[in-house]
Design an enzyme around this catalytic site. Structure first.
Site, PDB file in Angstrom:
ATOM      1  N   HIS A 171      -6.384  -7.256  -0.217  1.00 10.41           N
ATOM      2  CA  HIS A 171      -6.567  -5.853  -0.578  1.00 10.41           C
ATOM      3  C   HIS A 171      -5.759  -5.515  -1.827  1.00 10.41           C
ATOM      4  CE1 HIS A 171      -7.041  -6.150   3.866  1.00 10.41           C
ATOM      5  NE2 HIS A 171      -8.089  -5.382   3.626  1.00 10.41           N
ATOM      6  N   HIS A 200       0.820  -1.218   0.000  1.00  5.05           N
ATOM      7  CA  HIS A 200       0.000   0.000   0.000  1.00  5.05           C
ATOM      8  C   HIS A 200       0.857   1.273   0.000  1.00  5.05           C
ATOM      9  CE1 HIS A 200      -3.592  -2.317   0.415  1.00  5.05           C
ATOM     10  NE2 HIS A 200      -3.302  -2.763   1.624  1.00  5.05           N
ATOM     11  N   ASP A 248      -2.947 -10.577  -2.482  1.00  3.69           N
ATOM     12  CA  ASP A 248      -3.439 -10.130  -1.179  1.00  3.69           C
ATOM     13  C   ASP A 248      -4.943  -9.867  -1.241  1.00  3.69           C
ATOM     14  OD1 ASP A 248      -2.084  -8.767   1.490  1.00  3.69           O
ATOM     15  OD2 ASP A 248      -3.929  -7.743   0.907  1.00  3.69           O
ATOM     16  N   ASP A 268      -4.290 -12.961   3.731  1.00  2.00           N
ATOM     17  CA  ASP A 268      -5.533 -12.456   4.317  1.00  2.00           C
ATOM     18  C   ASP A 268      -6.761 -12.728   3.457  1.00  2.00           C
ATOM     19  OD1 ASP A 268      -4.390 -10.713   2.523  1.00  2.00           O
ATOM     20  OD2 ASP A 268      -4.651  -8.919   3.753  1.00  2.00           O
TER      21      ASP A 268
END
Length: 338
Positions: free
Chosen positions: A195, A158, A193, A282
């Protein structure tokens, strides 16, 4: 497969963050390291300490203005009367193409996208060693290893060239990809991931030498919200070199693997010399974030599919939070990659 990790990466210990406006304990905890090391060892991996590579590999993907901020902001923040124990922004610019603030508060807002990346006294050191683990893994495959695993913590996908966010400070996957470019004319980054890897996308969005692909929960109602949509294809020289594959919430193994097939087909069309896998665990059905429903066996199948592409592979740890199966999921993935 060799695993690279430095004990300094565990010193970053964020205490809180805001989620839906409510203060909560930060889920990016040092205990993640213990679970992941156990998972790597169970897969037969040798744990090795990376070298200190200095700022060179980090500065190859991040601006000097941002790195100066990261290195110095905690000490500056502590000089503010009644400041919070960790650096957390309370203001953000609507546009970032104007003047640069002189104050610590203004710079925190400028360089931190959200409230989930608090900076403490240990953050800079931990983030550097995390990036050096990614650098060492890239060096290993450049020296002939078929694959290597960088146990990067704090994570990185990120983080933009000059912005932290989402538990991330230095973009480890971007650091690895740029390092690989020393010997590879083209590098692909495959982000699996939960996200979207918005920082990684942003760093390479205008480039044609690095293909960026992300499989993730649809951001229309999920972090990071403003990036990760299927119409984001790159810009300028990078147009057509970014692919986003957003998935509906609670998508399980079959849907994820179908998206992975599309991602691998695009990688084949790019014909890279090396691959970086931004590994988020995740997407697991039991992860605290609860966005997707990939099983432990699903991670093994993801690894097996990625293994069918014969090229050097650097696996960079991204998300995956505390649950009983965290280590098992890593073991399954690394076993699948082989």
């Amino acid at each position: 497969m060799k695993t690279f990790y430095a004990v300094e990466q565990k010193r970053h210990d964020p205490k809180g963050f805001l989620s839906s406006g409510a203060p909560k304990p930060n889920p990016e905890q040092p205990e993640r390291v213990d679970r992941l090391i156990a998972g790597a060892k169970a897969a037969g991996s040798e744990i090795l300490r990376p070298r200190d590579f200095g700022l060179s590999p980090i500065a190859a993907v991040h601006t000097p203005e941002y790195l100066s901020f990261l290195q110095n902001i905690y000490a500056r923040w502590q000089r503010i009367p009644d400041a919070s124990p960790e650096v957390i922004p309370n203001i953000h610019p609507l546009a970032r193409d104007g003047s640069y603030p002189a104050s610590a508060v203004g710079q925190a807002g400028y360089h931190m996208a959200d409230t989930s990346c608090p900076i403490s006294a240990e953050t800079w050191e931990s983030a550097c060693w995390s990036a050096w683990s990614a650098t060492e893994a890239a060096e290993a495959v450049m020296s002939g290893e078929p694959s290597a695993y960088a146990l990067c913590r704090p994570p990185g996908h990120h983080a933009f060239a000059d912005v932290a966010g989402g538990f991330c400070f230095i973009n480890n996957s971007a650091v690895a990809a740029q390092r690989l470019r020393r010997t590879a004319s083209r590098v692909a980054i495959l982000d699996v991931d939960l996200h979207h890897g918005n920082g990684t996308q942003g760093i390479f969005y205008g480039r044609s030498d690095v293909l960026t692909i992300s499989i993730h929960a649809d951001p229309v109602r999920f972090y990071p919200f403003f990036w990760g949509h299927s119409d984001e294809r790159g810009e300028a020289a990078g147009l057509g070199y970014n692919l986003n594959l957003p998935l509906a919430r609670k998508t399980g193994d079959n849907g994820f693997l179908e998206a992975l097939d599309a991602a691998l087909n695009r990688i084949d069309a790019f014909a890279p010399d090396a691959l970086v896998v931004a590994l988020g665990l995740d997407a697991f059905e039991g992860d605290p974030f609860g966005g997707l429903c990939v099983s432990t066996d699903g991670f093994a199948r993801i690894g097996e599919k990625i293994a069918t592409r014969v090229m050097p592979k650097v696996i960079v740890q991204e998300g995956g939070y505390l649950c009983d199966e965290l280590g098992d999921n890593l073991t399954a993935f690394l076993g699948g990659v082989g």
